[in-house]
Scaffold this motif. Structure first.
Motif, PDB file in Angstrom:
ATOM      1  N   GLU A   1       5.824   3.925   6.526  1.00 23.41           N
ATOM      2  CA  GLU A   1       5.789   4.881   7.303  1.00 23.41           C
ATOM      3  C   GLU A   1       6.938   6.125   7.481  1.00 23.41           C
ATOM      4  OE1 GLU A   1       4.437   7.326   8.169  1.00 23.41           O
ATOM      5  OE2 GLU A   1       2.125   6.188   9.329  1.00 23.41           O
ATOM      6  N   ALA A   2       7.179   7.000   8.111  1.00 25.04           N
ATOM      7  CA  ALA A   2       8.102   7.754   8.543  1.00 25.04           C
ATOM      8  C   ALA A   2       8.412   7.675   9.400  1.00 25.04           C
ATOM      9  CB  ALA A   2       7.460   9.290   8.060  1.00 25.04           C
ATOM     10  N   PRO A   3       8.955   7.908  10.480  1.00 21.80           N
ATOM     11  CA  PRO A   3       9.670   6.682  11.245  1.00 21.80           C
ATOM     12  C   PRO A   3       8.706   8.380  12.592  1.00 21.80           C
ATOM     13  CG  PRO A   3      11.346   8.433  10.944  1.00 21.80           C
ATOM     14  CD  PRO A   3      10.789   7.765   9.199  1.00 21.80           C
ATOM     15  N   HIS A   4       8.792  10.081  12.717  1.00 15.04           N
ATOM     16  CA  HIS A   4       8.053  11.182  13.093  1.00 15.04           C
ATOM     17  C   HIS A   4       6.518  10.593  13.688  1.00 15.04           C
ATOM     18  CE1 HIS A   4       8.297  12.630   8.925  1.00 15.04           C
ATOM     19  NE2 HIS A   4       6.782  13.207   9.775  1.00 15.04           N
TER      20      HIS A   4
ATOM     21  N   ASP B   1       0.741  -1.326   0.089  1.00 20.22           N
ATOM     22  CA  ASP B   1      -0.023  -0.072   0.211  1.00 20.22           C
ATOM     23  C   ASP B   1       1.181   1.435  -0.253  1.00 20.22           C
ATOM     24  OD1 ASP B   1      -2.451  -0.298   0.125  1.00 20.22           O
ATOM     25  OD2 ASP B   1      -3.315  -0.386   1.616  1.00 20.22           O
ATOM     26  N   GLY B   2       2.485   1.303  -0.337  1.00 18.99           N
ATOM     27  CA  GLY B   2       2.579   2.562  -0.322  1.00 18.99           C
ATOM     28  C   GLY B   2       3.345   3.458   0.987  1.00 18.99           C
ATOM     29  N   PHE B   3       3.062   4.790   1.088  1.00 16.11           N
ATOM     30  CA  PHE B   3       2.903   5.073   2.345  1.00 16.11           C
ATOM     31  C   PHE B   3       1.926   5.241   2.998  1.00 16.11           C
ATOM     32  CE2 PHE B   3       7.536   6.728   1.382  1.00 16.11           C
ATOM     33  CZ  PHE B   3       8.377   6.452   2.200  1.00 16.11           C
ATOM     34  N   ALA B   4       2.058   4.848   4.198  1.00 18.57           N
ATOM     35  CA  ALA B   4       0.147   5.229   4.869  1.00 18.57           C
ATOM     36  C   ALA B   4       0.274   7.014   4.877  1.00 18.57           C
ATOM     37  CB  ALA B   4       0.335   5.591   6.602  1.00 18.57           C
ATOM     38  N   PRO B   5      -1.115   7.170   4.668  1.00 15.02           N
ATOM     39  CA  PRO B   5      -1.490   8.370   4.611  1.00 15.02           C
ATOM     40  C   PRO B   5      -0.872   8.838   5.384  1.00 15.02           C
ATOM     41  CG  PRO B   5      -3.327   6.516   3.886  1.00 15.02           C
ATOM     42  CD  PRO B   5      -2.138   5.828   5.230  1.00 15.02           C
ATOM     43  N   ARG B   6      -0.548  10.213   6.042  1.00 18.64           N
ATOM     44  CA  ARG B   6      -0.284  11.338   6.471  1.00 18.64           C
ATOM     45  C   ARG B   6      -1.094  11.698   7.709  1.00 18.64           C
ATOM     46  NH1 ARG B   6       4.412  15.374   3.267  1.00 18.64           N
ATOM     47  NH2 ARG B   6       5.397  13.420   1.995  1.00 18.64           N
ATOM     48  N   LYS B   7      -2.524  12.329   7.345  1.00 17.61           N
ATOM     49  CA  LYS B   7      -2.417  13.192   7.859  1.00 17.61           C
ATOM     50  C   LYS B   7      -3.837  12.411   8.605  1.00 17.61           C
ATOM     51  CE  LYS B   7      -4.021  17.020   5.320  1.00 17.61           C
ATOM     52  NZ  LYS B   7      -4.400  18.161   4.398  1.00 17.61           N
TER      53      LYS B   7
END
Length: 275
Positions: A160-163, A132-138
């Motif tokens: 996912e980005a670490p932060h 699914d690529g990157f998880a949504p940011r919001k």
């Protein structure tokens, strides 16, 4: 022809001999980051003799026509990204699609991929999976996306980005429950590689401490659970209220809950007649 080549995610030893040969012989090297590609070639002891052009997200569309003309004229265009396989959450698929449309030859030099590496290390059943690529940011969009995974029986891989990892895991617990298993894979093939396995509840608690590096998450597929049709009526009515046809809503809900579509449809009609 167009040649897609996987590059090391961290350990330079993962570079294939075919990648080394291609870097040294390609007429054109299209690179997500030209500096990193030149550094990679130097580390591999390879001299790039062809023309090097940048090929990252913001210039990808503009670069495609000239690269297609190069291929059509008989040149070999090598496409590489910073790490892993082109087209997989990295530039590439637009160029491949355009080359296919013009009937130009395309091949691939297989190699490192965070997706398959994480799947292999997860310790979860991954015979069937989706990426699914990157998880949504919001947060709202992320929770809505997680709701689509409630009844997904395939393993799910995403970045996912670490932060944002702690928030993502907290949302996963809220939407999917604390008991579904997963694995968080960090810095794959690099010096500080780490794989943390457990339930979503355990991983949410672990991620609060903070994590660094590139993160790949593998989520266990849901286990099919049979439900009585009467228990699913509210879920169907929610979908109907959102604009879905009753027949389609019954099909969607029954597919993930082990219920008979016909029995669920009858249960909805019965509940409506009683109310």
């Amino acid at each position: 022809m167009l040649v897609l080549a996987a590059t090391p995610m961290g350990d330079i030893g993962d570079a294939s001999q075919r990648l080394r040969d291609a870097l040294g012989s390609a007429d054109v090297v299209a690179a997500e980051d030209t500096r990193r590609t030149r550094s990679l070639a130097k580390a591999l002891g390879v001299e790039i003799t062809g023309r090097v052009v940048s090929f990252y997200d913001h210039v990808e569309t503009a670069r495609i026509p000239a690269l297609l003309d190069d291929i059509a004229s008989g040149l070999t265009v090598l496409l590489v990204t910073d790490a892993g396989m082109p087209s997989v959450s990295d530039p590439g698929y637009r160029l491949v699609a355009a080359a296919v449309e013009r009937d130009l030859p395309v091949t691939c030099l297989p190699g490192p991929s965070a997706v398959t590496t994480a799947l292999a290390l997860s310790g979860l059943p991954v015979e069937r999976f989706c990426f699914d690529g990157f998880a949504p940011r919001k947060g709202g969009q992320r929770r809505e996306w997680l709701r689509t995974l409630t009844s997904e029986q395939r393993a799910v891989v995403f970045f996912e980005a670490p932060h944002r990892l702690a928030d993502c895991m907290a949302d996963a617990v809220a939407v999917l429950g604390p008991d579904r298993r997963a694995a968080i894979c960090r810095e794959l093939t690099k010096t500080y590689e780490e794989v943390v396995r457990g339930t979503l509840g355990e991983l949410a608690a672990w991620s609060v401490k903070g994590a660094r590096g590139e993160i790949t998450v593998v989520l266990e597929g849901s286990q099919p659970v049979s439900a009585e049709p009467a228990e699913l009526v509210d879920e169907v009515e929610t979908l109907v209220a959102g604009g879905m046809r009753l027949k389609d809503a019954c099909a969607e809900v029954s597919a993930g809950r082990g219920a008979s579509r016909r029995e669920l449809y009858d249960a909805v009609l019965a509940a409506r007649s009683q109310s």
